[in-house]
Design a protein around this motif. Structure first.
Motif, PDB file in Angstrom:
ATOM      1  N   GLU A  54      48.488  50.830  34.599  1.00  8.23           N
ATOM      2  CA  GLU A  54      48.690  49.405  34.906  1.00  8.23           C
ATOM      3  C   GLU A  54      49.232  49.199  36.318  1.00  8.23           C
ATOM      4  OE1 GLU A  54      52.291  50.971  32.865  1.00  8.23           O
ATOM      5  OE2 GLU A  54      50.223  50.886  32.227  1.00  8.23           O
ATOM      6  N   LEU A  55      49.686  50.265  36.945  1.00  2.48           N
ATOM      7  CA  LEU A  55      50.178  50.168  38.311  1.00  2.48           C
ATOM      8  C   LEU A  55      49.083  49.696  39.267  1.00  2.48           C
ATOM      9  CD1 LEU A  55      52.479  50.641  40.350  1.00  2.48           C
ATOM     10  CD2 LEU A  55      51.654  52.983  40.570  1.00  2.48           C
ATOM     11  N   GLY A  56      47.867  50.197  39.109  1.00  2.00           N
ATOM     12  CA  GLY A  56      46.758  49.788  39.977  1.00  2.00           C
ATOM     13  C   GLY A  56      46.468  48.308  39.861  1.00  2.00           C
ATOM     14  N   ALA A  57      46.424  47.800  38.636  1.00  2.00           N
ATOM     15  CA  ALA A  57      46.180  46.366  38.425  1.00  2.00           C
ATOM     16  C   ALA A  57      47.327  45.544  39.000  1.00  2.00           C
ATOM     17  CB  ALA A  57      46.005  46.079  36.938  1.00  2.00           C
ATOM     18  N   SER A  58      48.552  46.011  38.819  1.00  2.00           N
ATOM     19  CA  SER A  58      49.709  45.298  39.367  1.00  2.00           C
ATOM     20  C   SER A  58      49.652  45.239  40.888  1.00  2.00           C
ATOM     21  CB  SER A  58      51.012  45.987  38.938  1.00  2.00           C
ATOM     22  OG  SER A  58      51.166  45.928  37.556  1.00  2.00           O
ATOM     23  N   MET A  59      49.272  46.361  41.501  1.00  2.00           N
ATOM     24  CA  MET A  59      49.192  46.389  42.963  1.00  2.00           C
ATOM     25  C   MET A  59      48.096  45.462  43.476  1.00  2.00           C
ATOM     26  SD  MET A  59      51.634  48.178  44.026  1.00  2.00           S
ATOM     27  CE  MET A  59      51.196  48.380  45.726  1.00  2.00           C
ATOM     28  N   ARG A  60      46.962  45.392  42.776  1.00  2.00           N
ATOM     29  CA  ARG A  60      45.895  44.483  43.193  1.00  2.00           C
ATOM     30  C   ARG A  60      46.354  43.031  43.095  1.00  2.00           C
ATOM     31  NH1 ARG A  60      42.884  48.528  40.983  1.00  2.00           N
ATOM     32  NH2 ARG A  60      42.908  47.662  38.887  1.00  2.00           N
ATOM     33  N   ARG A  61      47.031  42.687  42.002  1.00  2.00           N
ATOM     34  CA  ARG A  61      47.523  41.301  41.861  1.00  2.00           C
ATOM     35  C   ARG A  61      48.555  40.991  42.932  1.00  2.00           C
ATOM     36  NH1 ARG A  61      46.795  42.274  36.205  1.00  2.00           N
ATOM     37  NH2 ARG A  61      48.893  43.128  36.031  1.00  2.00           N
ATOM     38  N   LEU A  62      49.430  41.942  43.200  1.00  2.00           N
ATOM     39  CA  LEU A  62      50.437  41.742  44.239  1.00  2.00           C
ATOM     40  C   LEU A  62      49.777  41.526  45.594  1.00  2.00           C
ATOM     41  CD1 LEU A  62      53.431  41.702  44.999  1.00  2.00           C
ATOM     42  CD2 LEU A  62      53.288  44.174  45.283  1.00  2.00           C
ATOM     43  N   GLU A  63      48.751  42.308  45.899  1.00  2.00           N
ATOM     44  CA  GLU A  63      48.045  42.158  47.169  1.00  2.00           C
ATOM     45  C   GLU A  63      47.344  40.803  47.257  1.00  2.00           C
ATOM     46  OE1 GLU A  63      44.966  44.639  50.016  1.00  2.00           O
ATOM     47  OE2 GLU A  63      45.318  45.312  47.966  1.00  2.00           O
ATOM     48  N   GLU A  64      46.730  40.357  46.165  1.00  2.00           N
ATOM     49  CA  GLU A  64      46.075  39.042  46.149  1.00  2.00           C
ATOM     50  C   GLU A  64      47.087  37.928  46.395  1.00  2.00           C
ATOM     51  OE1 GLU A  64      44.172  38.910  42.346  1.00  2.00           O
ATOM     52  OE2 GLU A  64      42.641  40.376  42.920  1.00  2.00           O
ATOM     53  N   GLU A  65      48.235  38.010  45.735  1.00  2.00           N
ATOM     54  CA  GLU A  65      49.277  36.995  45.932  1.00  2.00           C
ATOM     55  C   GLU A  65      49.795  37.014  47.365  1.00  2.00           C
ATOM     56  OE1 GLU A  65      50.220  34.560  43.917  1.00  2.00           O
ATOM     57  OE2 GLU A  65      48.733  35.262  42.490  1.00  2.00           O
ATOM     58  N   TYR A  66      49.939  38.206  47.917  1.00  2.00           N
ATOM     59  CA  TYR A  66      50.380  38.327  49.306  1.00  2.00           C
ATOM     60  C   TYR A  66      49.403  37.625  50.240  1.00  2.00           C
ATOM     61  CZ  TYR A  66      50.771  40.382  53.936  1.00  2.00           C
ATOM     62  OH  TYR A  66      50.834  40.548  55.291  1.00  2.00           O
ATOM     63  N   HIS A  67      48.103  37.843  50.029  1.00  2.00           N
ATOM     64  CA  HIS A  67      47.099  37.213  50.893  1.00  2.00           C
ATOM     65  C   HIS A  67      47.109  35.695  50.734  1.00  2.00           C
ATOM     66  CE1 HIS A  67      45.441  40.807  52.605  1.00  2.00           C
ATOM     67  NE2 HIS A  67      45.246  41.343  51.405  1.00  2.00           N
ATOM     68  N   ALA A  91      59.865  33.746  40.035  1.00  2.00           N
ATOM     69  CA  ALA A  91      58.894  33.554  38.968  1.00  2.00           C
ATOM     70  C   ALA A  91      57.971  34.751  38.821  1.00  2.00           C
ATOM     71  CB  ALA A  91      58.064  32.293  39.235  1.00  2.00           C
ATOM     72  N   THR A  92      57.861  35.573  39.828  1.00  2.00           N
ATOM     73  CA  THR A  92      56.984  36.735  39.776  1.00  2.00           C
ATOM     74  C   THR A  92      57.817  37.985  39.511  1.00  2.00           C
ATOM     75  OG1 THR A  92      55.559  35.688  41.388  1.00  2.00           O
ATOM     76  CG2 THR A  92      55.235  38.040  41.024  1.00  2.00           C
ATOM     77  N   THR A  93      57.552  38.624  38.399  1.00  2.00           N
ATOM     78  CA  THR A  93      58.284  39.849  38.070  1.00  2.00           C
ATOM     79  C   THR A  93      57.289  40.961  37.829  1.00  2.00           C
ATOM     80  OG1 THR A  93      58.277  39.413  35.712  1.00  2.00           O
ATOM     81  CG2 THR A  93      60.150  38.557  36.981  1.00  2.00           C
ATOM     82  N   LEU A  94      57.777  42.161  37.794  1.00  2.00           N
ATOM     83  CA  LEU A  94      56.890  43.294  37.549  1.00  2.00           C
ATOM     84  C   LEU A  94      56.307  43.231  36.147  1.00  2.00           C
ATOM     85  CD1 LEU A  94      58.854  46.218  39.205  1.00  2.00           C
ATOM     86  CD2 LEU A  94      56.795  45.111  40.022  1.00  2.00           C
ATOM     87  N   ASN A  95      57.045  42.658  35.198  1.00  2.00           N
ATOM     88  CA  ASN A  95      56.529  42.568  33.835  1.00  2.00           C
ATOM     89  C   ASN A  95      55.343  41.626  33.763  1.00  2.00           C
ATOM     90  OD1 ASN A  95      58.511  44.295  33.022  1.00  2.00           O
ATOM     91  ND2 ASN A  95      59.904  42.694  32.311  1.00  2.00           N
ATOM     92  N   GLN A  96      55.328  40.596  34.600  1.00  2.00           N
ATOM     93  CA  GLN A  96      54.210  39.661  34.597  1.00  2.00           C
ATOM     94  C   GLN A  96      52.986  40.282  35.199  1.00  2.00           C
ATOM     95  OE1 GLN A  96      55.945  36.427  36.745  1.00  2.00           O
ATOM     96  NE2 GLN A  96      56.481  35.309  34.884  1.00  2.00           N
ATOM     97  N   MET A  97      53.181  41.256  36.087  1.00  2.00           N
ATOM     98  CA  MET A  97      52.054  41.895  36.748  1.00  2.00           C
ATOM     99  C   MET A  97      51.507  42.891  35.823  1.00  2.00           C
ATOM    100  SD  MET A  97      53.386  42.401  40.530  1.00  2.00           S
ATOM    101  CE  MET A  97      53.465  41.054  41.630  1.00  2.00           C
TER     102      MET A  97
END
Length: 97
Positions: A54-67, A91-97
Motif C-alpha cells: 500500500e506504500l506505492g499507492a499512498s506515494m502516488r496519492r501524495l504526489e497527486e495531491e502535491y501537484h 485532514a490528510t493522514t497516512l491512514n487515509q492514504m
C-alpha cells in the motif's frame, strides 16, 4: 627486410598521458559509484514496496495531491487542478492514504 637498427622514436611526454588516464579513471569511478547508489535505492524501494504494497499507492496519492496544491499555490492556470482547494494538512493522514 627492414634494417633492425632503425632510429628509435623519441619518448612521448608520458606525464600528460598519465594525467589524462587518471582523469578518465576518476570519471569512471564516479560513474560507477553513482550507478551503485542508484541500484541501492532501487533495491531499497523494492524491499519497501514488497514489505508494504500500500506504500506505492499512498506515494502516488501524495504526489497527486502535491501537484494539485502546487498548481493552486503557484497560480499556474495552464494546468487545471482536479479540486478547487488544497486539502488541509490536518485532514490528510497516512491512514487515509
Amino acid at each position: 627486410m627492414a634494417d633492425s637498427s632503425s632510429p628509435a622514436e623519441p619518448p612521448q611526454d608520458s606525464g600528460d598521458d598519465v594525467l589524462e588516464l587518471n582523469k578518465d579513471l576518476e570519471r569512471m569511478i564516479e560513474n560507477v559509484e553513482s550507478i551503485s547508489v542508484q541500484l541501492t535505492w532501487m533495491a531499497y524501494d523494492m524491499v519497501a514496496l514488497r514489505t508494504s504494497p500500500e506504500l506505492g499507492a499512498s506515494m502516488r496519492r501524495l504526489e497527486e495531491e502535491y501537484h494539485r496544491c502546487r498548481v493552486v499555490v503557484s497560480g499556474d492556470r495552464d494546468q487545471k487542478p482536479e479540486s478547487d482547494t488544497c486539502p488541509e494538512p490536518a485532514a490528510t493522514t497516512l491512514n487515509q492514504m
